[in-house]
Design a protein around this motif. Structure first.
Motif, short mmCIF file in Angstrom:
data_model
loop_
_atom_site.label_atom_id
_atom_site.label_comp_id
_atom_site.label_asym_id
_atom_site.label_seq_id
_atom_site.Cartn_x
_atom_site.Cartn_y
_atom_site.Cartn_z
N PRO A 1 2.33 -4.13 -4.00
CA PRO A 1 2.10 -3.43 -2.73
C PRO A 1 2.82 -2.09 -2.64
N THR A 2 3.62 -1.76 -3.64
CA THR A 2 4.39 -0.51 -3.57
C THR A 2 4.53 0.08 -4.98
N GLN A 3 4.93 1.32 -5.01
CA GLN A 3 5.22 1.98 -6.27
C GLN A 3 6.34 1.24 -7.01
N ASP A 4 7.29 0.73 -6.24
CA ASP A 4 8.41 0.06 -6.88
C ASP A 4 7.98 -1.23 -7.55
N ALA A 5 7.07 -1.95 -6.89
CA ALA A 5 6.55 -3.17 -7.51
C ALA A 5 5.80 -2.82 -8.78
N ARG A 6 5.08 -1.72 -8.73
CA ARG A 6 4.35 -1.26 -9.91
C ARG A 6 5.33 -0.92 -11.05
N ASP A 7 6.34 -0.14 -10.70
CA ASP A 7 7.29 0.26 -11.73
C ASP A 7 7.99 -0.96 -12.32
N GLU A 8 8.28 -1.92 -11.46
CA GLU A 8 8.95 -3.13 -11.95
C GLU A 8 8.03 -3.87 -12.89
N ALA A 9 6.77 -3.99 -12.50
CA ALA A 9 5.81 -4.70 -13.34
C ALA A 9 5.66 -4.00 -14.69
N LEU A 10 5.78 -2.69 -14.67
CA LEU A 10 5.68 -1.91 -15.91
C LEU A 10 7.00 -1.84 -16.67
N VAL B 1 8.11 -5.27 0.84
CA VAL B 1 6.69 -5.15 1.18
C VAL B 1 6.53 -4.70 2.63
N ALA B 2 5.60 -3.79 2.83
CA ALA B 2 5.34 -3.26 4.16
C ALA B 2 3.84 -3.27 4.37
N ASN B 3 3.42 -3.45 5.60
CA ASN B 3 1.97 -3.47 5.83
C ASN B 3 1.44 -2.07 6.14
N ALA B 4 0.13 -2.03 6.41
CA ALA B 4 -0.55 -0.75 6.58
C ALA B 4 -0.46 -0.21 8.00
N SER B 5 0.42 -0.79 8.80
CA SER B 5 0.71 -0.35 10.18
C SER B 5 0.27 -1.36 11.23
N PHE C 1 -1.07 2.91 0.26
CA PHE C 1 -0.16 2.38 -0.78
C PHE C 1 1.10 3.24 -0.82
N GLU C 2 0.92 4.52 -0.73
CA GLU C 2 2.09 5.42 -0.74
C GLU C 2 2.91 5.23 0.54
N PHE C 3 2.22 5.08 1.65
CA PHE C 3 2.90 4.82 2.93
C PHE C 3 3.71 3.52 2.84
N GLN C 4 3.09 2.47 2.33
CA GLN C 4 3.79 1.19 2.22
C GLN C 4 5.06 1.33 1.37
N THR C 5 4.94 2.11 0.31
CA THR C 5 6.10 2.32 -0.54
C THR C 5 7.23 3.00 0.24
N MET C 6 6.84 4.00 1.01
CA MET C 6 7.86 4.73 1.78
C MET C 6 8.51 3.83 2.82
N LEU D 1 -2.77 -5.14 4.20
CA LEU D 1 -1.86 -4.86 3.10
C LEU D 1 -2.70 -4.31 1.95
N VAL D 2 -2.27 -3.22 1.40
CA VAL D 2 -2.98 -2.63 0.27
C VAL D 2 -2.21 -2.97 -1.00
N GLY D 3 -2.93 -3.33 -2.01
CA GLY D 3 -2.31 -3.62 -3.29
C GLY D 3 -3.00 -2.85 -4.41
N GLU D 4 -2.23 -2.63 -5.46
CA GLU D 4 -2.82 -2.00 -6.63
C GLU D 4 -3.55 -3.05 -7.47
N THR D 5 -4.64 -2.65 -8.06
CA THR D 5 -5.34 -3.51 -9.01
C THR D 5 -6.08 -2.61 -9.99
#
Ligand SMILES: Cc1ncc(COP(=O)(O)O)c(C=O)c1O
Ligand SMILES: Cc1ncc(COP(=O)(O)O)c(C=O)c1O
Lengths: 517, 458, 517, 458
Positions: A504-513, B130-134, B116-121, B293-297
């Motif tokens: 869900p975050t860049q940090d989770a991504r970086d950790e996974a990588l 973990v943070a949601n999309a607002s 996704f960038e917002f959640q990271t911030m 919640l947005v996730g990378e895939t």
């Protein structure tokens, strides 16, 4: 995590390459963090000349952080390029037709953007004393009056920030009403075609859900309703036209039956567009109505919000409305008041006020006459599409619909293996947004089209032509449909993986990588 | 007849004919005639855009509260921060503004990646993974946090500190009418939650504190954490995200859920909305997370892609068993926050936080030199907001300040209900909550002090 | 016309399909006329209540048209979609790096857009009496002062609307100066590397062009210059650094030699970015300087304009400047005045004033210190790129360059058949705009890179990496390069056909297709 | 040190090292040290954006001439027309604003197609088959038209009617210093060019008239055409494009070149620039066309595409033999005009033209009821602008009107030079040129008449 599927990219800044601009192919856009170079800055603040005392002298050290929050450090130039490129990876009403049923994705007039940015509206602090915000109070009160006239109700709260917030507010009003009468009612009835927010709101409102079946007409099963009604019933939630796009013809009988047992009628205003100036929820017998200003009154949806979900009520519910509410005093000035038995606040301040300003702008431009035209043309467009699509995409209930039509790809699926989802994805390649898929849940392979009144006949023709082509392709080349979309910035995404291996975050991504420090 | 509909008369005629009908009205035959609106809505006729713009500008002019008229020393959860043109321009792009919820990720990577960038911030600011999309705003976020925490702890007793913003507390209490949660308000003592005062209320399932409190004071979060551990409760912190630019994150103190108001990140004051509810939690609670919640895939070709995920929590799938009823949220404000935080960067966030602390301190020092003006909580360090008392009633003082061109803050009598546990009853009528952001200059504060000096003279 | 290559498309409206959105593939976007449906409207005008007298009663009938001018009749919704989609077919600084030499495509700060729209600036009629436009006059005068300080000149005219207009103005000033001294000088000297506007302006200014060769250093051939100088020479036009990106080291000698024979020195300011705060044209000996505010001072180029081309001059040319000019009176108020021997107006009003407001904003943000940093970093970036590219793309003149570097693909062409143009087109696929190609004319297969100071090291690295890949591809797969670009909305266009079979309007197209009525 | 440069100190150090240098200053070694600026430019230090915005707003406030302060009855080639939000929004999109000239058509189809659409619109408005992609403004367009016409007729004698905007005439004369054209000014007689007055000037190579003239009067274009035919001259008409919404196009009267000012189509008054020079001509002259021209063609795959064409006319190829020196033009304003004309459509253009005629007539009728206020040209029909005379000097009257909140027009004494052939010398000081667009309401005009009634009292 060992699943080695995370795409490796440089952690360092990827440079000013328009790497995502689809103008230049469908390449990746790095995240903002991947552009970051420590020490690079974009911000510029006003010169304020306040002595730069060390923060440790002002606050207890145990509360202070030792390292700043690490954000992306980019130049203004890269910031602009990144978000402009991201915007090119996003479909929107501004790019083309968006016939997403139940969402009323009509054109959002640009003038409303300007209104929402007006100095004197946009730059006002919500805690400003009433005497200094007479304009805002007048604007809100006029909005309330117009919404009450449109819905046929006595008063409204403008606080709820979206439809679901409006629903829950309405259900709390329902509860407060019964409670004030010394009754503890436990159940709320909703049809099986209802939007998911309805049952969820009912639960949060402190009630149990009783689900009502839809009959072969696509309408509330009147007998089943009557059977479900008793003194435990706090009320019923309906949208009319319902989520099949059909008008509940028996609404008068329904209302009488519910009122008979002391229940209230809640109107989910998501489908209000169909009946503007034609019939009003109040006149149908509803007691509580929420509106989605971001649907019916064209405030833009912002990729998922903000919305505004004012709730209008009949006379007997007025004393329970959330407060404070704008009010006009006898001397003509405006102020705040809280209804006698107010349930309290449902928003930190006064609601999504700038959304209200947009909606009022839209309402004033259209006026009473224009709103009626909106409904007429929305319904005309939906029916034209229904008939035009009938050959390949039969309507789930084949009769005059209101502002939207639910068709089924069930037969197509059985014959060709092509599913509703495939059709939806393939339509993206044709330059249209997909319809709503698999809602309402009661229709097999449902595709729910809501063209809205701002689309032209030519657009409907082009949409129908594209869908016809897709239907023929389903017969001739079903694999192409399973593979769709192929021309979009990304192709079908692996949703299961996203849930299984949550990033869900860049940090989770970086950790996974294994990149994290 | 100004409107946005493309239909020409001929087209309408041809479409009606295509349907085998004689008139548009026939489309509404399913609607009982007797119920139909006769003679049209009682609303004025439509007006062309320029006329409507003029009338909306009239509302704007009726307000005497824009940035041109009042220099803002009000805070209380809504702050006057710099919003540069670049952020407004990018956030105003039609592709972001006129998109729907990203139901079709293939054509919604723009919004999805921004979120996704917002959640990271938000995750980094809150100190939680973990943070949601607002959510709608700070009040909605704290309400959802309570619901999550009760569901997790299975204990409906909610210790709600009076240091949480008074309006947010009201909202929590309103929604508790439905959930039936047992809300126990914990008074403040010298700006810190006084849990001893509620020791008879039974063990909490959740403790909610503000950090800073709405009065700007700092809680003892280590103590809150240990109280939670003792009771098996979840710790929810309503944290100001700008203050976190200088403060240790609530997550670092062990919060299970951190919520907040994100308006400060690029969203205009706007008379209170739309704002931006921030919500972050531990991984343990991610399946109870409210909202999107947005996730990378990856996509079919293995390219990085984003999608809304863990959807099984949401109302459209789980219906009456959903963790929350939220659907439309405040995505655009979240995208804007990502842009604004991109503009601020690491240094910028720290700088606005430090400047806000310094400005507010400089303001406090200035005003408390005035005869009869005292800090509400003498000697207590504050961040973001600070309360003072004046010899006159607060609303009179604020009225006088407005005449001099200042929004002097909020009267605690207007912000809180009578008997609020956060402020001594005898001081409430005389107390003003003030704030100075990085935008306030020394000159402005000096002039304000002069104005206040005059305003407090009986 | 029988050449059957015009693509047939529907004349009727193509509908709301996002047909061009590259988001959804590289499909065609119809013209606005192809969306037109007679009778459809978008405009909304203020209610004005002026009696709608028939126009034939107000004007002589023989002057009136019988049919309205036929324009495209579209809805606001389709208008938005069309132009939003067109914008997605357009590269821009906001999307990525634009290293177009001689054009200084730096980041255009967004704040300047807001300044150019400020009420009180943007909504002022140019014929308003001076007493009511003191702010505009003050703004213009401050702009003039700053530009004079930057260039080291005595006064400036802000009227010229672009660089070429500035050049012509400068040449007229040159003529007026000599004329006032009773001299009729006929020739103006320009180096062979000069931009095309220079010779064209010289002709329009009433002079003949004498072209000067570039020597083996890439600089003005001093001997040739001296040989060309005589009493007929009105002056010389130079840009310094020159269009090869090289500083004319002999500028002092050049200036002395030209002045010696009574000639004037004209500075083409297109390359001013390189020397901001480092050296000033006035100090080098120039008499006349035009600036391109749309290059050096970051006012956006708008797809081809607007620009602004103020001309600053040394003391002796001040009396000839165009008028009226803003002036500050002794009492501190501002007004207009015309210089004693003014050549007259060169603009319908006062110049591209809103462009001036943007430039002044940029200038104030940077200040004296910032402008120097601009030059330093522009030159640093160009030199980094020069050295980094040297392996595959040798600089035409291998030494320290200023803000831009001209490299040659001549060797590559001889070896692989891949031309500079191929490299430029292939670079588009990599997400970068192309450099300037085939200019200056004196370098074989010239590629002129001007990265500007707003691009980051990471961007330069990515650009260099892309160019290296292309160089390797030139060896391994030259055909791929001839075929580039392949991922853009259209591929290489047939320029010859456009000229041979001219279709400058929709009507010409319709006629060619036999569609005209 | 606010700026937009990304370089960190470490990066600068590494780049300098990469170049084998010790410092950035060494990059400037080729520049003689003695000539270099010592001690920096004598300019203030840079200021952050918000400070600069404040100072730009100060300029804006020093003006007392914005739409909020003065209701505009001025025209004279710069008109106060409706510009809707939608046009400003689309025209302001970064892709259009921050692009360069479309040198690489593959990535510039957006601007190229918009210009193709613009050219079509200008062609239809002018009644001529080809239009270019814009010139700087009306004055530049008429100057270029003269150059084209002289080149075509090979006769340097230019009959320049005094009905052409006075400033445009000045510009033509300024540039004739370079070209050496023989400019013969043709006076107006009762609002129409009096060619008999210049019959001794020798046969013209080009006749340039305004239609309407800057005074709003209508020329006898059939007569102009036959005079041109007689002399073998080209006919150039400076035509107002909005007036063409009701008037026969100049092309239909046989003009060879039609030029005009396109500001009325979506470009703000902006104190005079950037504006939009319109230029259309016959196919015979297309190879003499100044500036850029976009043409349709196909790409390698046969897809429709656009490209700048007939480039051999242009300065970058033809150099000293080019038809014009123009390079940067006003493309963005042309794109905006295409958007605005798309918004207006067929009906809208006619409507703003008709409304402007009616408003101006209603204005004229109102003001000439005032004692001592007369039409400058009694009984002569006008379009767009109309001139009146007042008992007092025009600038005094305008000053008084400004105090009442009106920009009452332009004093002819300010607009024209002494001895201008378009206005009787004895009336010049007392004459005001006025205009009312579709934006002016009956109320505004009635109030203006009241204000003028007071203003003309001695
Ligand atoms: C039928 C229906 N009801 C309720 C809602 C909820 O509204 P909101 O998304 O504004 O919370 C929606 C929105 O999708 C809807 O379609
Ligand atoms: C060296 C040089 N001189 C002059 C010009 C002409 O400037 P403008 O395009 O503003 O007319 C240019 C613009 O490309 C240029 O690069």
């Amino acid at each position: 995590m060992s699943e080695g599927m995370i795409e490796e990219t440089h952690k360092s800044a990827a440079g000013g390459r328009a790497s995502s601009a689809p103008l230049l192919g469908d390449d990746r856009e790095p995240t903002l963090f991947e552009f970051s170079v420590p020490g690079r800055t974009a911000y510029q603040l006003r010169t304020n000349e306040i002595p730069a005392i060390d923060i440790t002298e002002l606050l207890p050290v145990e509360h202070l952080r030792s390292e700043p929050v690490e954000l992306a450090d980019v130049s203004e130039r890269d910031l602009v390029a990144h978000f402009t490129r991201l915007s090119h990876r996003q479909f929107a009403v501004d790019l083309g037709a968006y016939p997403l049923g139940s969402c009323t994705m009509k054109y959002n007039p640009k003038i409303c953007d300007e209104v929402a940015g007006l100095p004197g509206l946009a730059d006002v602090h919500p805690g400003t004393p009433a005497a200094l915000v007479q304009g805002w109070l007048a604007l809100m009160l006029e909005t309330e009056h117009v919404l009450c006239e449109v819905t046929g109700m006595a008063a409204a709260t403008l606080q709820p920030a979206a439809g679901a917030a409006g629903e829950l507010t309405g259900l709390l009003l329902m509860g407060a009403y019964h409670e004030a009468r010394g009754e503890k009612r436990t159940r709320v009835i909703i049809p099986d075609s209802a939007h998911g927010t309805n049952p969820a709101s009912v639960t949060l409102g402190g009630f149990e859900v009783t689900t009502l079946p839809t009959d072969e007409r696509g309408l509330v099963d009147l007998e089943a309703l009557k059977a479900a009604l008793d003194g435990d019933v706090a009320g019923i939630m309906l949208t009319n036209p319902n989520t099949l796009g059909l008008f509940e013809e028996d609404i008068k009988e329904i209302a009488e039956a519910v009122h008979e047992v002391g229940g209230l009628l809640y109107y989910d205003g998501a489908n209000l567009n169909a009946i503007l100036g034609v019939i009003r929820p109040g006149d149908m017998g509803f007691d509580i109505v929420h509106m989605n200003l971001h649907k019916t009154f064209a405030t833009p949806h912002g990729g998922g919000g903000p919305g505004a979900g004012p709730v209008a009520v009949s006379e007997r519910l007025v004393p329970f409305l959330p407060g404070p509410k704008p009010v006009q005093h006898d001397d003509g000035t405006f102020g705040w008041m809280s209804p006698e038995h107010s349930i309290g606040r449902v928003h930190a301040w006064h609601g999504n006020t700038l959304v209200l300003a947009r909606a009022l702008t839209y309402l004033k431009i259209h006026g009473g006459d224009g709103l009626r035209r909106v409904a007429e043309r929305a319904v005309l467009n939906a029916n034209w599409l229904r008939v035009r699509l009938a050959e390949h995409y039969p309507a789930a209930y084949d009769k005059t619909c209101m502002h939207e039509v639910v068709v089924s790809a069930g037969a197509m699926k059985r014959k060709t293996g092509v599913k509703g989802l495939d059709v939806a994805k393939r339509l993206l390649e044709e330059g249209f947004h997909s319809p709503t898929v698999y809602f309402p849940l009661i229709v097999e392979e449902a595709l729910m089209f809501e063209p809205t009144e701002t689309e032209s006949l030519q657009t409907l023709e082009a949409l129908a032509d594209a869908l016809d082509r897709i239907a023929l392709e389903a017969e001739s080349d079903p694999d192409a449909l399973h593979a769709a979309p192929r021309t979009t910035p990304v192709r079908r995404v692996d949703e299961a993986r996203a849930a299984r291996m949550l990033i869900p975050t860049q940090d989770a991504r970086d950790e996974a990588l294994g990149l994290s420090t | 007849m100004p409107d946005y509909m493309p239909h020409t008369d001929e087209e309408i005629a041809s479409m009606v004919a295509f349907l085998g009908l004689d008139s548009i009205e026939q489309l509404f035959d399913a609607i009982p005639k007797a119920l139909q609106v006769a003679g049209g809505l009682s609303l004025p006729q439509g007006m062309p855009e320029p006329d409507v713009m003029a009338s909306m500008k009239t509302f704007a002019k009726m307000n005497k509260a824009g940035a041109d008229q009042l220099i803002c020393f009000a805070g209380a959860g809504a702050y006057d921060h710099e919003i540069p043109t670049v952020v407004r321009t990018l956030g105003g792009r039609g592709e972001f503004v006129t998109a729907y919820t990203p139901y079709q990720p293939e054509v919604a990577q723009g919004v999805l990646q921004a979120i996704f960038e917002f959640q990271t911030m938000v995750s980094r600011i809150s100190g939680l993974p973990v943070a949601n999309a607002s959510l709608y705003d700070g009040s909605a976020a704290v309400t959802e946090a309570v619901n999550l925490a009760v569901a997790a702890s299975k204990n409906e007793t909610v210790y709600l500190s009076s240091g949480v913003h008074p309006h947010w507390r009201s909202v929590v209490k309103t929604f508790a009418r439905g959930t039936g949660h047992n809300i126990v308000e914990v008074p403040l003592n010298n700006g810190v939650s006084d849990f001893d005062a509620v020791k008879d209320a039974g063990p909490p399932g959740v403790i909610v504190v503000g950090h800073p409190t709405y009065l700007g004071t700092l809680e003892d979060l280590a103590d809150v954490r240990s109280r939670c551990d003792e009771a098996g409760a979840l710790m929810v912190v309503a944290a100001d995200p700008v203050a976190t630019g200088v403060l240790r994150s609530a997550g670092s103190w062990g919060a299970d859920v951190v919520v907040g108001e994100g308006q400060a990140f690029g969203t205009s004051l706007g008379f209170g909305g739309p704002y931006l509810g921030l919500f972050a939690c531990t991984m343990d609670q991610v399946r109870r997370l409210p909202g999107r919640l947005v996730g990378e895939t990856v996509d079919e070709e293995g390219r990085r892609a984003y999608v809304t995920t863990l959807r099984a929590r949401e109302q459209d799938i789980r219906r009456e068993k959903a963790t929350s009823n939220v659907c439309t949220n405040q995505t655009l404000m979240a995208v804007v926050a990502a842009i604004q935080l991109g503009w601020l960067g690491t240094q910028g966030l720290r700088e606005i936080a430090e400047r806000s602390v310094r400005s507010t301190r400089y303001l406090l020092e200035g005003v408390t030199k005035i005869d009869g003006v005292e800090p509400l909580l003498p000697g207590v360090a504050t961040v973001r907001d600070v309360a003072i008392t004046t010899p006159l009633k607060a609303d009179l003082v604020l009225e006088r300040l407005a005449e001099e061109g200042f929004l002097g803050g909020l009267a605690l009598s207007a912000l809180t209900d009578e008997g609020d546990g956060s402020v001594e009853p005898n001081l409430r009528e005389h107390a003003i909550l003030m704030s100075a952001t990085e935008k306030r200059t020394k000159d402005e504060i000096d002039q304000f002090v002069t104005a206040l000096t005059k305003a407090v003279v009986k």
